[in-house]
Design a protein around this motif. Structure first.
Motif: not given
Length: 334
Positions: A51-54, A84-85, A129-132, A237-239
């Protein structure tokens, strides 16, 4: 899906959070295995990081979360060109799952109703493109774990059965968690995970109280709690974004590469996967700390994560793997 608990608000568990941040910076690390007690925030941390990631750009309706119509596999037959995002996907892999459900298989319903041979995507397509995430990975059937690790390494899922010949991208970060008291993973599987973290319940009253207070505040008013941590979340997130961009420019002195090799030889690590993981983890940490050059401090910080699960059993040494790595680090990198 409800709001995820803020990643920055997780109390303690610094090694687990660091390992997940490093894999977010460099997915080639090979995923994270988290072993420890139940209720120590393992699944919370995975969802919180995602949820934190872009947010990622995906083609609307694409079963593999393709970033552009050109990346959609031909079998998907996607006519939509709109994007879509979307939040970085987190897919749970349940115990007892079948191979067909993981990899995908023939769509029986379409075959019977329309007489059409079509592919029904599985969990690997959803996780692209995500997490399993696999809870209690040590209880998962060995052939499923082998399959997952092979796909995670190649980045592609190949299905050759039922008259189908299907390929699609399956690039994901594999996160496994479990309680070692319920069963151990085979050594060759342990070695395939990039980083290993051992977590435990908080050992101080103040820390346990803080965990309860934050969780209670979150469940009472998730929006208010998230807003309180919004600035801290944005900073992390920015870091991570900056570290991803800087990763390839981190300098790797020959002396540090020799340190990686010397440390792995001291520990008796088989093969070269230990050196590669140690190097990549150290480089990801250097990028996260906005350093220009990889150094011994970075190696010290990640050695336990990258090497503690790659040690040969030594019947003459009763010390645990973490203690053995710490001792080797002091001897080699002093």
């Amino acid at each position: 899906m409800g709001r995820a608990f803020p990643f920055s608000a997780i109390v303690g568990q610094e090694q687990m959070k660091l390992a997940m941040i490093l894999t977010a910076i460099d997915p080639r690390l090979g995923g994270v295995l988290v072993f420890g007690d139940r209720g120590t925030g393992k699944s919370t941390a995975v969802r919180a990081l995602a949820a934190l990631l872009p947010r990622i750009t995906v083609v609307r309706g694409c079963p593999v979360n393709a970033a552009s119509p050109a990346d959609c596999p031909p079998w998907a037959k996607i006519c939509c060109t709109e994007t879509e995002e979307r939040q970085t996907p987190v897919v749970d892999l349940p115990l007892g799952v079948t191979e067909d459900r993981v990899t995908g298989a023939l769509d029986i319903e379409r075959a019977l109703t329309q007489g059409e041979k079509a592919f029904q995507p599985g969990l690997l397509a959803q996780a692209n493109r995500g997490y399993l995430y696999i809870d209690e990975v040590n209880l998962l059937e060995d052939h499923i774990v082998d399959l997952l690790l092979d796909v995670a390494q190649s980045g592609e899922n190949v299905v050759e059965r039922d008259g189908l010949s299907i390929r699609h991208p399956a690039r994901f970060v594999l996160i496994g968690s479990g309680n070692p008291e319920e069963g151990e993973l085979r050594p060759q599987l342990l070695d395939r995970f990039g980083l290993l973290v051992e977590v435990g319940s908080p050992d101080s009253i103040d820390e346990r109280v803080e965990v309860v207070e934050r969780r209670e505040a979150f469940e009472t008013n998730p929006e208010k709690f998230a807003k309180k941590w919004e600035k801290r979340e944005r900073e992390v997130r920015d870091r991570i974004i900056a570290a991803r961009e800087q990763l390839g420019a981190i300098r790797k002195p020959k002396a540090v590469l020799r340190d990686c090799a010397a440390l792995c030889m001291k520990l008796g690590s088989d093969g070269l996967r230990g050196e590669l993981t140690l190097l990549r983890a150290g480089r990801a940490l250097a990028a996260y700390q906005n350093a220009k050059t990889l150094n011994r401090d970075h190696l010290r910080a990640v050695a336990g994560l990258a090497l503690s699960h790659r040690l040969r059993r030594d019947p003459m040494d009763e010390a645990g793997s973490t203690a053995r790595v710490s001792r080797a680090v002091e001897e080699v990198l002093r």
